[in-house]
Design an enzyme around this catalytic site. Structure first.
Site, PDB file in Angstrom:
ATOM      1  N   CYS A  96      34.700  56.339 100.306  1.00 47.25           N
ATOM      2  CA  CYS A  96      33.597  56.815  99.323  1.00 47.25           C
ATOM      3  C   CYS A  96      32.113  55.851  99.726  1.00 47.25           C
ATOM      4  O   CYS A  96      32.586  54.824  99.966  1.00 47.25           O
ATOM      5  CB  CYS A  96      34.220  56.157  97.958  1.00 47.25           C
ATOM      6  SG  CYS A  96      32.732  55.916  96.789  1.00 47.25           S
ATOM      7  N   GLU A  97      31.257  56.437  99.702  1.00 46.06           N
ATOM      8  CA  GLU A  97      29.826  55.738 100.128  1.00 46.06           C
ATOM      9  C   GLU A  97      29.501  54.955  98.988  1.00 46.06           C
ATOM     10  O   GLU A  97      28.519  53.910  99.068  1.00 46.06           O
ATOM     11  CB  GLU A  97      28.839  56.751 100.294  1.00 46.06           C
ATOM     12  CG  GLU A  97      28.382  57.438  99.211  1.00 46.06           C
ATOM     13  CD  GLU A  97      27.308  58.539  99.750  1.00 46.06           C
ATOM     14  OE1 GLU A  97      26.452  59.014  98.925  1.00 46.06           O
ATOM     15  OE2 GLU A  97      27.288  59.074 100.900  1.00 46.06           O
ATOM     16  N   HIS A  98      29.953  54.975  97.796  1.00 50.29           N
ATOM     17  CA  HIS A  98      29.631  54.086  96.932  1.00 50.29           C
ATOM     18  C   HIS A  98      30.274  52.753  96.659  1.00 50.29           C
ATOM     19  O   HIS A  98      29.642  51.605  96.404  1.00 50.29           O
ATOM     20  CB  HIS A  98      29.795  54.829  95.320  1.00 50.29           C
ATOM     21  CG  HIS A  98      29.224  55.964  95.159  1.00 50.29           C
ATOM     22  ND1 HIS A  98      29.622  57.347  94.682  1.00 50.29           N
ATOM     23  CD2 HIS A  98      27.635  56.306  95.464  1.00 50.29           C
ATOM     24  CE1 HIS A  98      28.779  57.907  94.570  1.00 50.29           C
ATOM     25  NE2 HIS A  98      27.707  57.802  95.158  1.00 50.29           N
ATOM     26  N   HIS A  99      31.650  52.801  97.133  1.00 52.22           N
ATOM     27  CA  HIS A  99      32.265  51.378  97.053  1.00 52.22           C
ATOM     28  C   HIS A  99      32.900  51.000  98.284  1.00 52.22           C
ATOM     29  O   HIS A  99      33.591  50.204  98.718  1.00 52.22           O
ATOM     30  CB  HIS A  99      33.329  51.683  95.856  1.00 52.22           C
ATOM     31  CG  HIS A  99      33.085  51.969  94.508  1.00 52.22           C
ATOM     32  ND1 HIS A  99      32.937  53.082  93.981  1.00 52.22           N
ATOM     33  CD2 HIS A  99      32.228  50.937  93.591  1.00 52.22           C
ATOM     34  CE1 HIS A  99      32.291  53.065  92.876  1.00 52.22           C
ATOM     35  NE2 HIS A  99      31.959  51.888  92.445  1.00 52.22           N
ATOM     36  N   GLN A 137      32.919  63.451  97.959  1.00 46.88           N
ATOM     37  CA  GLN A 137      33.676  64.584  98.343  1.00 46.88           C
ATOM     38  C   GLN A 137      32.871  65.820  98.075  1.00 46.88           C
ATOM     39  O   GLN A 137      32.896  66.867  98.908  1.00 46.88           O
ATOM     40  CB  GLN A 137      34.747  64.788  97.158  1.00 46.88           C
ATOM     41  CG  GLN A 137      35.878  65.725  97.268  1.00 46.88           C
ATOM     42  CD  GLN A 137      36.710  65.875  96.350  1.00 46.88           C
ATOM     43  OE1 GLN A 137      37.221  64.854  95.888  1.00 46.88           O
ATOM     44  NE2 GLN A 137      37.203  67.080  96.061  1.00 46.88           N
ATOM     45  N   HIS A 165      40.870  59.528  94.897  1.00 44.78           N
ATOM     46  CA  HIS A 165      39.770  58.539  95.016  1.00 44.78           C
ATOM     47  C   HIS A 165      40.562  57.277  94.557  1.00 44.78           C
ATOM     48  O   HIS A 165      40.538  56.938  93.335  1.00 44.78           O
ATOM     49  CB  HIS A 165      38.539  58.697  94.417  1.00 44.78           C
ATOM     50  CG  HIS A 165      37.973  60.045  94.790  1.00 44.78           C
ATOM     51  ND1 HIS A 165      36.793  60.047  95.596  1.00 44.78           N
ATOM     52  CD2 HIS A 165      38.139  61.459  94.612  1.00 44.78           C
ATOM     53  CE1 HIS A 165      36.544  61.445  95.874  1.00 44.78           C
ATOM     54  NE2 HIS A 165      37.326  62.125  95.403  1.00 44.78           N
ATOM     55  N   CYS A 167      38.803  54.559  94.490  1.00 44.95           N
ATOM     56  CA  CYS A 167      37.903  54.000  93.738  1.00 44.95           C
ATOM     57  C   CYS A 167      38.392  54.290  92.258  1.00 44.95           C
ATOM     58  O   CYS A 167      37.641  53.393  91.280  1.00 44.95           O
ATOM     59  CB  CYS A 167      36.343  54.241  93.910  1.00 44.95           C
ATOM     60  SG  CYS A 167      35.798  55.921  93.807  1.00 44.95           S
TER      61      CYS A 167
END
Length: 208
Positions: A96-99, A137, A165, A167
């Site tokens: 995940c590019e956020h976490h 995704q 996910h 996260c």
């Protein structure tokens, strides 16, 4: 058929700036270890920065790969086959590019060929090219579909991605086992809802 390989603008690496050295990358890992409250110089962690950088080179190898090159070879001698080609249950692992926490699942991809078909393993390789990058995704789903569409020029592409996910499972609301489903349709699949139903029926019917 001579495939024309053209890299879609969305497929290019986002940062064309100064290249970070391996030493800087390892130092960044040491900084994170210290930030977490541990000692990067203790025996168990002394070589961790080196191992992390090595692992990241493999986990994020997709930034150095071109999906167009993966799909370059097309086989025309297929007996005039023009019906749907479906490759399903392609496993993938991404982050995940956020976490920067993993998410994983399966990709189901189909297309209607125009002048030939691509080797079945190539679809799986395209999935890996994009999965081995920092992702969402939704973006992963679109990139896979657009790469197949841009290079093969088929009459239509359908992609369905199912993923869990970490996260969401390991942090935040901490709900494990939750699947997220995303789809992307082009050409015949986008124009005809019956084709979408056929694709999804084939996917669901083939699952065990």
């Amino acid at each position: 058929m001579d495939a024309i390989i053209k890299q879609h603008p969305a497929l290019k690496a986002v940062d064309a700036g100064r290249k970070v050295s391996r030493e800087e990358a390892e130092e960044a890992v040491r900084t994170l270890i210290s930030y977490l409250g541990d000692c990067p110089n203790r025996e168990g962690l002394k070589d961790t920065p080196k191992r992390v950088v090595n692992a990241y080179a493999e986990l994020f190898a997709g930034y150095k790969q071109d999906p167009g090159a993966v799909l370059e070879r097309v086989f025309e001698d297929v007996g005039g086959y023009q019906d749907i080609v479906l490759v399903q249950d392609i496993p993938f692992y991404s982050h995940c590019e956020h976490h920067m926490v993993p998410f994983h699942g399966k990709v189901h991809a189909a297309y209607y060929p125009t002048d030939g078909v691509v080797g079945l393993s190539k679809i799986g390789r395209v999935v890996d090219v994009f999965a081995r990058r920092l992702q969402t995704q939704e973006n992963l789903t679109t990139q896979i579909a657009e790469a197949i569409d841009d290079v093969l020029k088929p009459r239509g592409v359908a992609v369905l991605v199912e993923a869990e996910h970490m996260c969401m499972a390991m942090r935040g609301i901490k709900k494990s086992g939750v699947l997220t489903t995303t789809t992307r349709f082009t050409g015949l699949f986008a124009e005809d809802p019956a084709e979408q139903v056929r694709f999804i029926s084939l996917v669901r019917g083939g699952q065990r």
